[in-house]
Design a protein around this motif. Structure first.
Motif, PDB file in Angstrom:
ATOM      1  N   SER A  84      -0.415   6.458  -9.346  1.00  0.00           N
ATOM      2  CA  SER A  84      -0.576   6.685  -7.914  1.00  0.00           C
ATOM      3  C   SER A  84      -0.787   8.160  -7.595  1.00  0.00           C
ATOM      4  O   SER A  84      -1.261   8.495  -6.512  1.00  0.00           O
ATOM      5  CB  SER A  84       0.633   6.145  -7.151  1.00  0.00           C
ATOM      6  OG  SER A  84       1.802   6.828  -7.534  1.00  0.00           O
TER       7      SER A  84
ATOM      8  N   ASP B 127      -4.180   8.375  -6.647  1.00  0.00           N
ATOM      9  CA  ASP B 127      -4.582   7.498  -5.549  1.00  0.00           C
ATOM     10  C   ASP B 127      -4.709   8.335  -4.275  1.00  0.00           C
ATOM     11  O   ASP B 127      -3.744   8.943  -3.812  1.00  0.00           O
ATOM     12  CB  ASP B 127      -3.535   6.397  -5.374  1.00  0.00           C
ATOM     13  CG  ASP B 127      -3.810   5.489  -4.191  1.00  0.00           C
ATOM     14  OD1 ASP B 127      -4.950   5.493  -3.671  1.00  0.00           O
ATOM     15  OD2 ASP B 127      -2.883   4.770  -3.774  1.00  0.00           O
TER      16      ASP B 127
ATOM     17  N   TYR C 255       7.903   5.431  -5.756  1.00  0.00           N
ATOM     18  CA  TYR C 255       6.527   4.936  -5.848  1.00  0.00           C
ATOM     19  C   TYR C 255       5.859   5.372  -7.152  1.00  0.00           C
ATOM     20  O   TYR C 255       5.148   4.596  -7.790  1.00  0.00           O
ATOM     21  CB  TYR C 255       5.712   5.397  -4.638  1.00  0.00           C
ATOM     22  CG  TYR C 255       4.455   4.597  -4.439  1.00  0.00           C
ATOM     23  CD1 TYR C 255       4.520   3.304  -3.931  1.00  0.00           C
ATOM     24  CD2 TYR C 255       3.208   5.102  -4.780  1.00  0.00           C
ATOM     25  CE1 TYR C 255       3.380   2.543  -3.760  1.00  0.00           C
ATOM     26  CE2 TYR C 255       2.059   4.351  -4.608  1.00  0.00           C
ATOM     27  CZ  TYR C 255       2.153   3.070  -4.100  1.00  0.00           C
ATOM     28  OH  TYR C 255       1.024   2.316  -3.939  1.00  0.00           O
ATOM     29  N   ILE C 256       6.108   6.599  -7.570  1.00  0.00           N
ATOM     30  CA  ILE C 256       5.493   7.096  -8.809  1.00  0.00           C
ATOM     31  C   ILE C 256       6.085   6.400 -10.030  1.00  0.00           C
ATOM     32  O   ILE C 256       5.372   6.121 -10.994  1.00  0.00           O
ATOM     33  CB  ILE C 256       5.626   8.628  -8.903  1.00  0.00           C
ATOM     34  CG1 ILE C 256       4.709   9.278  -7.872  1.00  0.00           C
ATOM     35  CG2 ILE C 256       5.296   9.132 -10.303  1.00  0.00           C
ATOM     36  CD1 ILE C 256       4.910  10.760  -7.696  1.00  0.00           C
TER      37      ILE C 256
ATOM     38  N   ARG D 149       4.441   2.978  -9.878  1.00  0.00           N
ATOM     39  CA  ARG D 149       2.990   3.072 -10.110  1.00  0.00           C
ATOM     40  C   ARG D 149       2.642   4.495 -10.539  1.00  0.00           C
ATOM     41  O   ARG D 149       2.246   5.319  -9.710  1.00  0.00           O
ATOM     42  CB  ARG D 149       2.231   2.720  -8.843  1.00  0.00           C
ATOM     43  CG  ARG D 149       2.398   1.294  -8.422  1.00  0.00           C
ATOM     44  CD  ARG D 149       1.559   1.002  -7.205  1.00  0.00           C
ATOM     45  NE  ARG D 149       1.681  -0.395  -6.832  1.00  0.00           N
ATOM     46  CZ  ARG D 149       1.228  -0.887  -5.713  1.00  0.00           C
ATOM     47  NH1 ARG D 149       0.612  -0.120  -4.850  1.00  0.00           N
ATOM     48  NH2 ARG D 149       1.378  -2.165  -5.441  1.00  0.00           N
TER      49      ARG D 149
ATOM     50  N   PHE E   3      -2.217   7.545  -1.436  1.00  0.00           N
ATOM     51  CA  PHE E   3      -0.867   8.064  -1.667  1.00  0.00           C
ATOM     52  C   PHE E   3      -0.808   9.565  -1.385  1.00  0.00           C
ATOM     53  O   PHE E   3       0.081  10.040  -0.670  1.00  0.00           O
ATOM     54  CB  PHE E   3      -0.438   7.776  -3.114  1.00  0.00           C
ATOM     55  CG  PHE E   3       0.882   8.382  -3.488  1.00  0.00           C
ATOM     56  CD1 PHE E   3       2.061   7.841  -3.006  1.00  0.00           C
ATOM     57  CD2 PHE E   3       0.951   9.487  -4.312  1.00  0.00           C
ATOM     58  CE1 PHE E   3       3.287   8.389  -3.351  1.00  0.00           C
ATOM     59  CE2 PHE E   3       2.167  10.051  -4.656  1.00  0.00           C
ATOM     60  CZ  PHE E   3       3.333   9.494  -4.178  1.00  0.00           C
TER      61      PHE E   3
ATOM     62  N   ARG F 196       5.810   4.138   1.241  1.00  0.00           N
ATOM     63  CA  ARG F 196       6.427   5.436   1.528  1.00  0.00           C
ATOM     64  C   ARG F 196       7.183   5.394   2.855  1.00  0.00           C
ATOM     65  O   ARG F 196       8.344   5.771   2.937  1.00  0.00           O
ATOM     66  CB  ARG F 196       5.368   6.544   1.575  1.00  0.00           C
ATOM     67  CG  ARG F 196       5.990   7.904   1.906  1.00  0.00           C
ATOM     68  CD  ARG F 196       5.042   8.837   2.617  1.00  0.00           C
ATOM     69  NE  ARG F 196       4.190   8.295   3.638  1.00  0.00           N
ATOM     70  CZ  ARG F 196       4.552   8.072   4.917  1.00  0.00           C
ATOM     71  NH1 ARG F 196       5.763   8.314   5.326  1.00  0.00           N
ATOM     72  NH2 ARG F 196       3.683   7.598   5.777  1.00  0.00           N
TER      73      ARG F 196
ATOM     74  N   CYS G 119       8.545   9.190  -2.783  1.00  0.00           N
ATOM     75  CA  CYS G 119       7.532   9.559  -3.781  1.00  0.00           C
ATOM     76  C   CYS G 119       8.010   9.223  -5.183  1.00  0.00           C
ATOM     77  O   CYS G 119       7.249   8.685  -6.002  1.00  0.00           O
ATOM     78  CB  CYS G 119       7.214  11.048  -3.692  1.00  0.00           C
ATOM     79  SG  CYS G 119       6.305  11.512  -2.232  1.00  0.00           S
TER      80      CYS G 119
ATOM     81  N   THR H 292       0.844  -1.194   0.000  1.00  0.00           N
ATOM     82  CA  THR H 292       0.000   0.000   0.000  1.00  0.00           C
ATOM     83  C   THR H 292       0.879   1.244   0.000  1.00  0.00           C
ATOM     84  O   THR H 292       2.028   1.218   0.444  1.00  0.00           O
ATOM     85  CB  THR H 292      -0.937   0.030   1.223  1.00  0.00           C
ATOM     86  OG1 THR H 292      -0.140   0.065   2.396  1.00  0.00           O
ATOM     87  CG2 THR H 292      -1.876  -1.162   1.247  1.00  0.00           C
ATOM     88  N   ALA H 293       0.329   2.329  -0.495  1.00  0.00           N
ATOM     89  CA  ALA H 293       1.103   3.554  -0.696  1.00  0.00           C
ATOM     90  C   ALA H 293       1.764   4.049   0.586  1.00  0.00           C
ATOM     91  O   ALA H 293       2.964   4.353   0.596  1.00  0.00           O
ATOM     92  CB  ALA H 293       0.207   4.638  -1.275  1.00  0.00           C
ATOM     93  N   SER H 294       1.008   4.134   1.665  1.00  0.00           N
ATOM     94  CA  SER H 294       1.581   4.682   2.896  1.00  0.00           C
ATOM     95  C   SER H 294       2.650   3.775   3.479  1.00  0.00           C
ATOM     96  O   SER H 294       3.641   4.245   4.042  1.00  0.00           O
ATOM     97  CB  SER H 294       0.484   4.936   3.929  1.00  0.00           C
ATOM     98  OG  SER H 294      -0.167   3.735   4.274  1.00  0.00           O
TER      99      SER H 294
END
Length: 168
Positions: free
Chosen positions: A115, A118, A108-109, A112, A121, A77, A105, A72-74
């Motif tokens: 995102s 999202d 993740y970017i 994805r 995110f 991160r 960031c 998951t994004a959080s």
């Protein structure tokens, strides 16, 4: 709840949490990553492991946790930011949270690209930005008002308030 499995919660419970404005409690977040990284690092220190070994063990534990929660994004991160902090410590360099957030960031970017749209995110990143920019001024303001008598309490109030300002 530690891995974000909400399949056993019925609709009424989920709705109740949302109606009360505390639905975020059911989400796996960076706070979980911080707790896990702290626990793993503490155990490594108990066994008197070198810093680089501590980093490797903690990184492995956090990677496993990411697999369990589905990246998951959080969590991703917070994992990247935690690993940056631990790696800087392991090699004896200074750590900069804002640069860590930028790296997290970016990674993740790249992984994805969509995102950026999202909500999880965006909320995760803006909450951390709020903490970086507003926590110290808010904490100092509360300390002045309370004349430094309630330092821990004012810090405990300043942190979520600064995150909320960032999200807003």
């Amino acid at each position: 709840m530690i891995v974000g499995d909400k399949s056993q919660l019925n609709f009424e419970i989920k709705s109740g949490f949302s109606a009360a404005g505390i639905g975020h409690i059911l989400a796996v977040s960076g706070l979980h990553v911080m707790f896990l990284a702290t626990i793993i690092s503490f155990v490594c220190k108990l066994f008197k492991m070198r810093r680089i070994t501590n980093f490797i063990v903690t990184a492995s534990g956090l990677l496993l946790y990411n697999v369990l929660v589905g990246f998951t994004a959080s969590v991703v991160r917070a994992t990247i930011m935690s690993l940056c902090l631990l790696f800087a410590s392991a090699i004896g360099e200074r750590n900069d949270g804002l640069n860590n957030l930028g790296l997290a960031c970016s990674v993740y970017i790249v992984a994805r690209p969509f995102s950026l749209f999202d909500v999880g995110f965006v909320l995760s990143v803006t909450a951390v930005l709020g903490i970086f920019f507003f926590n110290r001024p808010i904490s100092n303001f509360f300390r002045r008002i309370c004349k430094n008598k309630l330092g821990k309490l004012t810090d405990a109030v300043a942190l979520p308030l600064s995150a909320q300002i960032g999200i807003t």
